[in-house]
Design a protein around this motif. Structure first.
Motif, mmCIF file in Angstrom:
data_model
loop_
_atom_site.group_PDB
_atom_site.id
_atom_site.type_symbol
_atom_site.label_atom_id
_atom_site.label_comp_id
_atom_site.label_asym_id
_atom_site.label_seq_id
_atom_site.Cartn_x
_atom_site.Cartn_y
_atom_site.Cartn_z
ATOM 1 N N GLU A 1 -9.152 11.082 -3.021
ATOM 2 C CA GLU A 1 -9.914 11.960 -2.149
ATOM 3 C C GLU A 1 -10.358 13.233 -2.881
ATOM 4 O O GLU A 1 -10.101 14.354 -2.436
ATOM 5 C CB GLU A 1 -9.095 12.323 -0.912
ATOM 6 C CG GLU A 1 -8.898 11.151 0.043
ATOM 7 C CD GLU A 1 -10.146 10.809 0.810
ATOM 8 O OE1 GLU A 1 -10.492 11.517 1.770
ATOM 9 O OE2 GLU A 1 -10.806 9.809 0.429
ATOM 10 N N ALA B 1 0.855 -1.186 0.000
ATOM 11 C CA ALA B 1 0.000 0.000 0.000
ATOM 12 C C ALA B 1 0.894 1.240 0.000
ATOM 13 O O ALA B 1 1.854 1.317 0.768
ATOM 14 C CB ALA B 1 -0.911 0.016 1.228
ATOM 15 N N ALA C 1 -0.411 -3.775 3.522
ATOM 16 C CA ALA C 1 -1.839 -3.711 3.256
ATOM 17 C C ALA C 1 -2.583 -4.195 4.496
ATOM 18 O O ALA C 1 -2.189 -5.160 5.135
ATOM 19 C CB ALA C 1 -2.184 -4.577 2.050
ATOM 20 N N GLY C 2 -3.654 -3.515 4.863
ATOM 21 C CA GLY C 2 -4.427 -3.907 6.015
ATOM 22 C C GLY C 2 -3.870 -3.355 7.307
ATOM 23 O O GLY C 2 -4.302 -3.715 8.387
ATOM 24 N N TYR D 1 0.876 5.712 -0.538
ATOM 25 C CA TYR D 1 -0.018 6.848 -0.320
ATOM 26 C C TYR D 1 0.659 8.166 -0.712
ATOM 27 O O TYR D 1 1.869 8.320 -0.557
ATOM 28 C CB TYR D 1 -0.386 6.960 1.168
ATOM 29 C CG TYR D 1 -0.826 5.682 1.834
ATOM 30 C CD1 TYR D 1 0.104 4.748 2.273
ATOM 31 C CD2 TYR D 1 -2.171 5.421 2.057
ATOM 32 C CE1 TYR D 1 -0.294 3.573 2.900
ATOM 33 C CE2 TYR D 1 -2.587 4.259 2.690
ATOM 34 C CZ TYR D 1 -1.638 3.340 3.103
ATOM 35 O OH TYR D 1 -2.038 2.180 3.726
ATOM 36 N N TYR E 1 0.200 12.144 0.465
ATOM 37 C CA TYR E 1 -0.415 13.092 1.371
ATOM 38 C C TYR E 1 0.098 14.485 1.035
ATOM 39 O O TYR E 1 1.237 14.655 0.599
ATOM 40 C CB TYR E 1 -0.054 12.792 2.834
ATOM 41 C CG TYR E 1 -0.928 11.762 3.500
ATOM 42 C CD1 TYR E 1 -0.716 10.405 3.286
ATOM 43 C CD2 TYR E 1 -1.960 12.140 4.351
ATOM 44 C CE1 TYR E 1 -1.532 9.458 3.901
ATOM 45 C CE2 TYR E 1 -2.770 11.204 4.977
ATOM 46 C CZ TYR E 1 -2.552 9.859 4.746
ATOM 47 O OH TYR E 1 -3.350 8.933 5.350
ATOM 48 N N VAL F 1 -4.566 6.686 -2.486
ATOM 49 C CA VAL F 1 -4.090 5.422 -1.934
ATOM 50 C C VAL F 1 -3.985 4.409 -3.067
ATOM 51 O O VAL F 1 -4.927 4.250 -3.853
ATOM 52 C CB VAL F 1 -5.036 4.859 -0.855
ATOM 53 C CG1 VAL F 1 -4.496 3.529 -0.329
ATOM 54 C CG2 VAL F 1 -5.224 5.850 0.288
ATOM 55 N N TYR F 2 -2.845 3.737 -3.133
ATOM 56 C CA TYR F 2 -2.665 2.620 -4.059
ATOM 57 C C TYR F 2 -2.527 1.355 -3.239
ATOM 58 O O TYR F 2 -1.783 1.304 -2.258
ATOM 59 C CB TYR F 2 -1.415 2.817 -4.928
ATOM 60 C CG TYR F 2 -1.680 3.582 -6.193
ATOM 61 C CD1 TYR F 2 -1.698 4.975 -6.191
ATOM 62 C CD2 TYR F 2 -1.932 2.934 -7.394
ATOM 63 C CE1 TYR F 2 -1.950 5.690 -7.350
ATOM 64 C CE2 TYR F 2 -2.184 3.640 -8.566
ATOM 65 C CZ TYR F 2 -2.194 5.018 -8.525
ATOM 66 O OH TYR F 2 -2.452 5.733 -9.678
ATOM 67 N N SER F 3 -3.246 0.331 -3.680
ATOM 68 C CA SER F 3 -3.161 -0.967 -3.030
ATOM 69 C C SER F 3 -2.874 -2.010 -4.096
ATOM 70 O O SER F 3 -3.649 -2.127 -5.052
ATOM 71 C CB SER F 3 -4.467 -1.273 -2.303
ATOM 72 O OG SER F 3 -4.443 -2.565 -1.753
ATOM 73 N N TYR F 4 -1.796 -2.722 -3.943
ATOM 74 C CA TYR F 4 -1.372 -3.713 -4.951
ATOM 75 C C TYR F 4 -1.355 -3.080 -6.342
ATOM 76 O O TYR F 4 -1.882 -3.644 -7.309
ATOM 77 C CB TYR F 4 -2.283 -4.952 -4.898
ATOM 78 C CG TYR F 4 -2.131 -5.743 -3.620
ATOM 79 C CD1 TYR F 4 -2.960 -5.512 -2.519
ATOM 80 C CD2 TYR F 4 -1.143 -6.709 -3.496
ATOM 81 C CE1 TYR F 4 -2.802 -6.219 -1.344
ATOM 82 C CE2 TYR F 4 -0.977 -7.435 -2.313
ATOM 83 C CZ TYR F 4 -1.814 -7.176 -1.245
ATOM 84 O OH TYR F 4 -1.656 -7.879 -0.086
ATOM 85 N N LEU G 1 -4.884 13.226 3.171
ATOM 86 C CA LEU G 1 -4.764 12.151 2.187
ATOM 87 C C LEU G 1 -5.190 12.642 0.808
ATOM 88 O O LEU G 1 -6.200 13.335 0.661
ATOM 89 C CB LEU G 1 -5.638 10.972 2.608
ATOM 90 C CG LEU G 1 -5.591 9.758 1.690
ATOM 91 C CD1 LEU G 1 -4.210 9.099 1.747
ATOM 92 C CD2 LEU G 1 -6.676 8.745 2.075
ATOM 93 N N SER H 1 -6.950 2.839 -5.164
ATOM 94 C CA SER H 1 -8.111 2.415 -4.382
ATOM 95 C C SER H 1 -8.857 3.591 -3.767
ATOM 96 O O SER H 1 -10.048 3.488 -3.480
ATOM 97 C CB SER H 1 -7.700 1.416 -3.297
ATOM 98 O OG SER H 1 -6.809 2.014 -2.384
ATOM 99 N N ILE H 2 -8.173 4.690 -3.526
ATOM 100 C CA ILE H 2 -8.824 5.876 -2.963
ATOM 101 C C ILE H 2 -8.287 7.125 -3.659
ATOM 102 O O ILE H 2 -7.076 7.302 -3.791
ATOM 103 C CB ILE H 2 -8.596 6.010 -1.439
ATOM 104 C CG1 ILE H 2 -9.198 4.816 -0.698
ATOM 105 C CG2 ILE H 2 -9.191 7.313 -0.917
ATOM 106 C CD1 ILE H 2 -8.909 4.828 0.808
ATOM 107 N N SER I 1 2.774 1.247 3.576
ATOM 108 C CA SER I 1 2.446 0.377 4.707
ATOM 109 C C SER I 1 2.132 -1.014 4.183
ATOM 110 O O SER I 1 1.889 -1.208 2.994
ATOM 111 C CB SER I 1 1.236 0.907 5.473
ATOM 112 O OG SER I 1 0.039 0.689 4.741
#
Lengths: 114, 113
Positions: free
Chosen positions: B58, B31, B96-97, B33, B35, B48-51, B45, B55-56, B94
């Protein structure tokens, strides 16, 4: 969405005294609560964190407490030193899924005087 | 390697310029990010990138365009910025999760003139 309130905005203590910073959060699904220290012009650095299945965590002079019922958590710094002077941010996230969105409090500027 | 590396550290750009901010980590975090932090304010924020997938977002203006070429790299492409976009841009990563906390990079201090 999550809303995190942080108090006080500024805190001045004498070296050797204790400092306490308090945060409240709004989302009852939040389950991860980190604290960051940011010195002027530098990156936020994780100093301690706590998860919702734990009520208290301690690391040397730093401790964090969590009250899930009241939805508040606090940072306690004992035996403060001049190098503790910085801005401290609390944060909260759900920590679920594949990535966690951290929502930060507004920050507390801590000054430790000699 | 336990760091998130951001380049450049400082950037001054005109409102008609195109520039990119770069972020790299080799901690195996999946994950990443972006900011934005204004003076005396908390980080806010942006993405957000996940894999490697976004994913987000804002509700960030389209003059900011993120890109995640692989699991170690995160870019932020900048175009037609405004002076109010001047800020410290922080990258973080971070597990993930949220198995662990974020690790922040040192940031890029951006000034738009």
């Amino acid at each position: 969405g999550e809303n995190v309130e942080q108090h006080p905005s500024t805190l001045s203590v004498q070296e050797g005294d204790s400092a306490v910073i308090k945060c409240t959060y709004s989302d009852s699904a939040s389950n991860y609560f980190p604290w960051y220290k940011q010195e002027l012009g530098k990156r936020p650095q994780l100093i301690i964190d706590i998860r919702s299945n734990v009520g208290e965590k301690k690391d040397q002079r730093i401790a964090v407490t969590l009250n899930k019922t009241a939805k508040h958590f606090s940072l306690h710094i004992t035996e403060t030193q001049p190098e503790d002077s910085a801005v401290y941010f609390c944060a909260a996230s759900r920590g679920a899924g594949t990535a966690s969105k951290l929502t930060f409090g507004t920050g507390t500027r801590l000054q430790v005087t000699l | 390697d336990t760091e998130v590396t951001q380049t450049p550290k400082h950037l001054v750009m005109g409102m008609t310029n195109k520039k990119s901010l770069k972020c790299e980590q080799h901690m195996g975090h999946r994950a990443m990010y972006w900011y934005k932090q204004k003076a005396k304010k908390p980080p806010e924020l942006m993405f957000v990138y996940s894999y490697e997938k976004l994913s987000i977002n804002e509700s960030v203006p389209s003059r900011f365009s993120p890109e995640c070429p692989n699991s170690s790299l995160l870019n932020l492409h900048l175009h037609a910025l405004q002076p109010e976009d001047s800020a410290l841009y922080l990258c973080a990563s971070s597990h993930a999760g949220a198995k662990g906390g974020y690790t922040f990079g040192s940031g890029t201090r951006l000034t738009v003139v």
